[in-house]
Motif scaffolding. Structure first.
Motif, PDB file in Angstrom:
ATOM      1  N   PRO A  99       3.610  11.846  18.969  1.00 25.06           N
ATOM      2  CA  PRO A  99       2.439  11.555  19.810  1.00 25.06           C
ATOM      3  C   PRO A  99       1.248  12.468  19.570  1.00 25.06           C
ATOM      4  O   PRO A  99       0.111  12.073  19.813  1.00 25.06           O
ATOM      5  CB  PRO A  99       2.990  11.732  21.235  1.00 25.06           C
ATOM      6  CG  PRO A  99       4.463  11.584  21.110  1.00 25.06           C
ATOM      7  CD  PRO A  99       4.818  12.117  19.757  1.00 25.06           C
ATOM      8  N   ASP A 100       1.485  13.689  19.108  1.00 25.12           N
ATOM      9  CA  ASP A 100       0.381  14.627  18.908  1.00 25.12           C
ATOM     10  C   ASP A 100      -0.341  14.406  17.579  1.00 25.12           C
ATOM     11  O   ASP A 100      -1.447  14.914  17.386  1.00 25.12           O
ATOM     12  CB  ASP A 100       0.904  16.064  18.972  1.00 25.12           C
ATOM     13  CG  ASP A 100       1.459  16.410  20.347  1.00 25.12           C
ATOM     14  OD1 ASP A 100       0.914  15.893  21.338  1.00 25.12           O
ATOM     15  OD2 ASP A 100       2.442  17.174  20.416  1.00 25.12           O
ATOM     16  N   GLN A 104      -3.679   7.155  18.762  1.00 28.30           N
ATOM     17  CA  GLN A 104      -3.323   6.648  20.074  1.00 28.30           C
ATOM     18  C   GLN A 104      -3.399   5.115  20.066  1.00 28.30           C
ATOM     19  O   GLN A 104      -4.044   4.513  19.213  1.00 28.30           O
ATOM     20  CB  GLN A 104      -4.270   7.218  21.128  1.00 28.30           C
ATOM     21  CG  GLN A 104      -4.216   8.729  21.229  1.00 28.30           C
ATOM     22  CD  GLN A 104      -5.178   9.263  22.262  1.00 28.30           C
ATOM     23  OE1 GLN A 104      -4.824   9.462  23.414  1.00 28.30           O
ATOM     24  NE2 GLN A 104      -6.423   9.491  21.851  1.00 28.30           N
ATOM     25  N   GLN A 109     -11.165  10.349  29.182  1.00 24.81           N
ATOM     26  CA  GLN A 109     -10.101  10.922  28.354  1.00 24.81           C
ATOM     27  C   GLN A 109      -8.746  10.797  29.052  1.00 24.81           C
ATOM     28  O   GLN A 109      -7.957  11.738  29.100  1.00 24.81           O
ATOM     29  CB  GLN A 109     -10.406  12.384  28.011  1.00 24.81           C
ATOM     30  CG  GLN A 109     -11.678  12.566  27.201  1.00 24.81           C
ATOM     31  CD  GLN A 109     -11.916  14.017  26.794  1.00 24.81           C
ATOM     32  OE1 GLN A 109     -11.408  14.951  27.406  1.00 24.81           O
ATOM     33  NE2 GLN A 109     -12.714  14.203  25.755  1.00 24.81           N
ATOM     34  N   SER A 110      -8.502   9.598  29.569  1.00 30.15           N
ATOM     35  CA  SER A 110      -7.284   9.339  30.327  1.00 30.15           C
ATOM     36  C   SER A 110      -6.238   8.660  29.439  1.00 30.15           C
ATOM     37  O   SER A 110      -6.519   7.628  28.807  1.00 30.15           O
ATOM     38  CB  SER A 110      -7.600   8.426  31.522  1.00 30.15           C
ATOM     39  OG  SER A 110      -6.426   8.053  32.212  1.00 30.15           O
ATOM     40  N   SER A 111      -5.045   9.234  29.377  1.00 29.35           N
ATOM     41  CA  SER A 111      -3.973   8.672  28.568  1.00 29.35           C
ATOM     42  C   SER A 111      -2.628   9.092  29.147  1.00 29.35           C
ATOM     43  O   SER A 111      -2.558   9.971  30.012  1.00 29.35           O
ATOM     44  CB  SER A 111      -4.079   9.124  27.112  1.00 29.35           C
ATOM     45  OG  SER A 111      -3.866  10.531  27.014  1.00 29.35           O
ATOM     46  N   ARG A 112      -1.571   8.459  28.671  1.00 26.33           N
ATOM     47  CA  ARG A 112      -0.215   8.860  29.035  1.00 26.33           C
ATOM     48  C   ARG A 112       0.684   8.663  27.823  1.00 26.33           C
ATOM     49  O   ARG A 112       0.404   7.836  26.951  1.00 26.33           O
ATOM     50  CB  ARG A 112       0.315   8.045  30.217  1.00 26.33           C
ATOM     51  CG  ARG A 112       0.476   6.562  29.934  1.00 26.33           C
ATOM     52  CD  ARG A 112       1.031   5.797  31.119  1.00 26.33           C
ATOM     53  NE  ARG A 112       2.416   6.138  31.407  1.00 26.33           N
ATOM     54  CZ  ARG A 112       3.193   5.470  32.236  1.00 26.33           C
ATOM     55  NH1 ARG A 112       2.703   4.407  32.890  1.00 26.33           N
ATOM     56  NH2 ARG A 112       4.427   5.829  32.443  1.00 26.33           N
ATOM     57  N   THR A 113       1.745   9.436  27.771  1.00 26.15           N
ATOM     58  CA  THR A 113       2.724   9.295  26.711  1.00 26.15           C
ATOM     59  C   THR A 113       3.907   8.501  27.244  1.00 26.15           C
ATOM     60  O   THR A 113       4.486   8.878  28.267  1.00 26.15           O
ATOM     61  CB  THR A 113       3.189  10.660  26.187  1.00 26.15           C
ATOM     62  OG1 THR A 113       2.053  11.407  25.768  1.00 26.15           O
ATOM     63  CG2 THR A 113       4.137  10.500  25.019  1.00 26.15           C
ATOM     64  N   ASP A 135       9.033   6.392  31.611  1.00 25.56           N
ATOM     65  CA  ASP A 135       9.287   7.827  31.672  1.00 25.56           C
ATOM     66  C   ASP A 135      10.769   8.177  31.596  1.00 25.56           C
ATOM     67  O   ASP A 135      11.128   9.361  31.639  1.00 25.56           O
ATOM     68  CB  ASP A 135       8.702   8.406  32.965  1.00 25.56           C
ATOM     69  CG  ASP A 135       7.205   8.230  33.042  1.00 25.56           C
ATOM     70  OD1 ASP A 135       6.530   8.404  32.011  1.00 25.56           O
ATOM     71  OD2 ASP A 135       6.697   7.911  34.137  1.00 25.56           O
ATOM     72  N   ARG A 174       8.774   9.892  25.335  1.00 29.17           N
ATOM     73  CA  ARG A 174       7.548  10.450  24.762  1.00 29.17           C
ATOM     74  C   ARG A 174       7.399  10.033  23.295  1.00 29.17           C
ATOM     75  O   ARG A 174       7.303  10.861  22.393  1.00 29.17           O
ATOM     76  CB  ARG A 174       7.529  11.974  24.890  1.00 29.17           C
ATOM     77  CG  ARG A 174       7.518  12.469  26.328  1.00 29.17           C
ATOM     78  CD  ARG A 174       7.392  13.983  26.409  1.00 29.17           C
ATOM     79  NE  ARG A 174       6.211  14.467  25.695  1.00 29.17           N
ATOM     80  CZ  ARG A 174       4.959  14.431  26.162  1.00 29.17           C
ATOM     81  NH1 ARG A 174       4.722  13.929  27.356  1.00 29.17           N
ATOM     82  NH2 ARG A 174       3.956  14.886  25.422  1.00 29.17           N
ATOM     83  N   LEU A 227       4.932   7.610  22.166  1.00 29.36           N
ATOM     84  CA  LEU A 227       3.593   7.191  21.749  1.00 29.36           C
ATOM     85  C   LEU A 227       2.602   7.438  22.864  1.00 29.36           C
ATOM     86  O   LEU A 227       2.904   7.206  24.045  1.00 29.36           O
ATOM     87  CB  LEU A 227       3.616   5.701  21.396  1.00 29.36           C
ATOM     88  CG  LEU A 227       2.358   5.091  20.762  1.00 29.36           C
ATOM     89  CD1 LEU A 227       2.097   5.715  19.390  1.00 29.36           C
ATOM     90  CD2 LEU A 227       2.530   3.584  20.627  1.00 29.36           C
ATOM     91  N   ARG A 228       1.397   7.888  22.492  1.00 28.54           N
ATOM     92  CA  ARG A 228       0.357   8.120  23.489  1.00 28.54           C
ATOM     93  C   ARG A 228      -0.516   6.866  23.617  1.00 28.54           C
ATOM     94  O   ARG A 228      -0.960   6.305  22.615  1.00 28.54           O
ATOM     95  CB  ARG A 228      -0.506   9.323  23.112  1.00 28.54           C
ATOM     96  CG  ARG A 228      -1.548   9.697  24.180  1.00 28.54           C
ATOM     97  CD  ARG A 228      -2.175  11.037  23.899  1.00 28.54           C
ATOM     98  NE  ARG A 228      -1.211  12.107  24.031  1.00 28.54           N
ATOM     99  CZ  ARG A 228      -0.859  12.657  25.202  1.00 28.54           C
ATOM    100  NH1 ARG A 228      -1.389  12.216  26.331  1.00 28.54           N
ATOM    101  NH2 ARG A 228       0.014  13.638  25.240  1.00 28.54           N
TER     102      ARG A 228
END
Length: 322
Positions: free
Chosen positions: A82-83, A87, A123-127, A240, A316, A318-319
């Motif tokens: 993810p890093d 995205q 800049q809103s995201s989630r993994t 999650d 965790r 993919l973002r």
């Protein structure tokens, strides 16, 4: 931010004009490249090139769940990171759009584009976690390529329904909820194992669960939608956690009607239940075996017949912009 917009021109609920307007809106905030898919698997190839090229920071999938699945598999071709990887963002354009709606996005493409632009500004995201299904070592399916999925997979009855719907669509029928319901009835009437299933669930350090007629693997809830009505096969499933599984070991006419009613009345707190129902939450590794080849589907894409499939829940993975 440099982005790639992958457009499925055959998307069910958008027109060419709408897609052009959406691309123009995104290009106002992004350094945007646009690519339209031309064949099955093209979205996967485009996303893989974006991931391996090192210049694209965001891949936007404009289409239905099939397009999203291809993009995800392209992005994760070399594994999750993810890093480092681009995205993902989704603009729903299909008939159901389970993944986008499970993320909380509007089901309208124009509204979803507005929400995406707001999320980019904030800049809103989630993994999110994803599911991975592979061929099982030591079986005839050992060499089957691995496949990532975003919201569900299935072996048995529900996959048979998906296969029937695809056949109808290949004949020119529109993908509607009425079409799905007709194929559910036809699959039920044709089901030969409904009073005694052939599927076995195997988990490390656990007794096997045998005799399942169907096995639905969920990575999120809801499992699907009927119009605006969410349907919960595994209400606890979440991006999650690991994977959830719903298995049914008997589908007589009476029990099938009962489970159908339970699905239609399902809520985030309660899904199908009863003595012939097996519900398992937060699985990381497990295998489904079948004594006979059965239909198999991933994210609503029918993949033919399988006798075995090994699943991994990857947290965790993919973002996602949301």
């Amino acid at each position: 931010m440099r982005a790639l917009l992958v457009v499925n021109p055959a998307a069910t609920t958008t027109s060419a004009r709408v897609r052009d307007v959406l691309a123009h809106a995104l290009a106002s905030d992004l350094k945007l490249d646009v690519a339209a898919t031309e064949y099955r698997g093209h979205a996967r190839d485009l996303a893989r090139q974006a991931a391996e090229g090192g210049e694209i920071e965001l891949v936007v999938a404009l289409g239905g769940d099939g397009t999203v699945n291809e993009v995800v598999n392209g992005l994760l071709h070399n594994g999750p990171d993810p890093d480092r990887l681009p995205q993902l963002a989704v603009v729903p354009g299909g008939s159901t759009n389970v993944f986008a709606r499970a993320l909380g996005l509007p089901n309208d493409a124009v509204e979803a584009t507005g929400a995406l632009l707001d999320a980019l500004h904030d800049q809103s995201s989630r993994t999110v976690g994803l599911g991975l299904v592979s061929g099982t070592p030591g079986t005839e399916d050992e060499g089957v390529p691995s496949r990532w999925f975003t919201f569900c997979a299935g072996l048995g009855f529900d996959a048979g329904v998906v296969g029937r719907v695809e056949q109808q669509r290949d004949q020119g029928k529109r993908s509607t909820h009425a079409l799905y319901m007709r194929q559910v009835m036809r699959q039920f009437l044709a089901e030969t194992h409904r009073r005694g299933g052939s599927i076995t669930l195997e988990r490390p350090d656990e007794d096997p669960v045998t005799g399942l007629v169907l096995a639905i693997v969920c990575n999120t809830a809801p499992w699907t939608y009927l119009g605006n009505r969410p349907v919960y096969a595994s209400p606890e499933a979440s991006f999650d956690t690991g994977l959830d599984l719903l298995g049914v070991s008997k589908m007589s006419t009476t029990s099938a009607m009962r489970y159908a009613t339970q699905l239609l009345r399902s809520t985030p707190d309660r899904g199908p239940h009863g003595k012939h129902v097996a519900s398992v939450h937060d699985l990381t590794d497990f295998t489904l075996h079948s004594q006979a080849p059965l239909p198999f589907q991933v994210d609503g894409d029918h993949l033919g017949l399988r006798t075995s499939a090994t699943f991994t829940g990857v947290r965790r993975a993919l973002r996602v912009i949301v």
